[in-house]
Design a protein around this motif. Sequence first.
Motif, PDB file in Angstrom:
ATOM      1  N   CYS A 150       1.417   7.238   0.161  1.00  0.00           N
ATOM      2  CA  CYS A 150       1.684   5.833  -0.140  1.00  0.00           C
ATOM      3  C   CYS A 150       2.983   5.741  -0.934  1.00  0.00           C
ATOM      4  O   CYS A 150       3.418   6.704  -1.550  1.00  0.00           O
ATOM      5  CB  CYS A 150       0.524   5.248  -0.952  1.00  0.00           C
ATOM      6  SG  CYS A 150       0.124   6.195  -2.444  1.00  0.00           S
TER       7      CYS A 150
ATOM      8  N   GLN B  38      -3.406   8.053  -0.411  1.00  0.00           N
ATOM      9  CA  GLN B  38      -4.439   7.119  -0.014  1.00  0.00           C
ATOM     10  C   GLN B  38      -5.711   7.898   0.306  1.00  0.00           C
ATOM     11  O   GLN B  38      -5.695   9.106   0.499  1.00  0.00           O
ATOM     12  CB  GLN B  38      -3.992   6.324   1.222  1.00  0.00           C
ATOM     13  CG  GLN B  38      -2.772   5.452   0.990  1.00  0.00           C
ATOM     14  CD  GLN B  38      -3.114   4.124   0.319  1.00  0.00           C
ATOM     15  OE1 GLN B  38      -4.203   3.988  -0.239  1.00  0.00           O
ATOM     16  NE2 GLN B  38      -2.203   3.189   0.357  1.00  0.00           N
TER      17      GLN B  38
ATOM     18  N   CYS C 185       0.384   2.969  -4.467  1.00  0.00           N
ATOM     19  CA  CYS C 185      -0.654   3.983  -4.632  1.00  0.00           C
ATOM     20  C   CYS C 185      -1.832   3.391  -5.423  1.00  0.00           C
ATOM     21  O   CYS C 185      -1.625   2.639  -6.373  1.00  0.00           O
ATOM     22  CB  CYS C 185      -0.103   5.193  -5.382  1.00  0.00           C
ATOM     23  SG  CYS C 185       1.119   6.137  -4.443  1.00  0.00           S
TER      24      CYS C 185
ATOM     25  N   SER D  90      -1.699   9.744  -5.875  1.00  0.00           N
ATOM     26  CA  SER D  90      -0.505   9.767  -5.035  1.00  0.00           C
ATOM     27  C   SER D  90      -0.820   9.808  -3.547  1.00  0.00           C
ATOM     28  O   SER D  90       0.072   9.812  -2.724  1.00  0.00           O
ATOM     29  CB  SER D  90       0.369  10.975  -5.400  1.00  0.00           C
ATOM     30  OG  SER D  90      -0.366  12.174  -5.257  1.00  0.00           O
TER      31      SER D  90
END
Length: 209
Positions: free
Chosen positions: A179, A173, A184, A171
């Motif tokens: 993201c 970056q 993701c 979940s």
Amino acid sequence: QTISDGLQDFSLRCSGLRSRPWNGTTTLLVQSLDNSGNLLQMEQMMSELRSNHFRNFSLEMSSHTMGTLSDLSMSMTTSNALPHGGLVELQLPSCLHFSDLSALAMLVQDAEMQNASAFSSSYEQTSVSHHTWFFAVDQLSSGQHIEIKLSNFSQCRTVGRYFGLVRTRISLQANGVFCSLTECPVVDEFEFEFDLAPLHSHRTSLLPV
């Protein structure tokens, strides 16, 4: 390695390295320095990492006939660990029909396969081509068993071959910036397909609404 003056070819080999467990672009940097540590040359290369696949994937449906009520069950084992705050994504064809009696749940077995934690979809969206559900999970270990069950849905009303997809995503970056769900990075994934047969002409039951 010391390189003499002038042009000289050399090779660099690294072994025993493990790449990160999610897909996307990664940067490789090669530099040459003099004895004082001054930078002489630098080469930056981009490499694209692919996601891994779930292991031991299986899919079962109670009916493969168009327009009929059916239940779906799929199971799989993770190849890579999913960090804290990960997501499990499920995509199914948008031509499936759901009612108030339809139910979707995901079960995650513990390492000893003694207990299972149940998760409900935390977000869903529908496009022209598919339904998508996202399940927020705490974290998953490598080799952990997952089951997804969908009950009391109506099959697509056209004969043919249909496709689906299940993924695990981190979940965040790599740089710590949040993201969007569909962007993701992917850790494990598996594409699957199933065929639907026509209704028999002697059947008198109507297609479910």
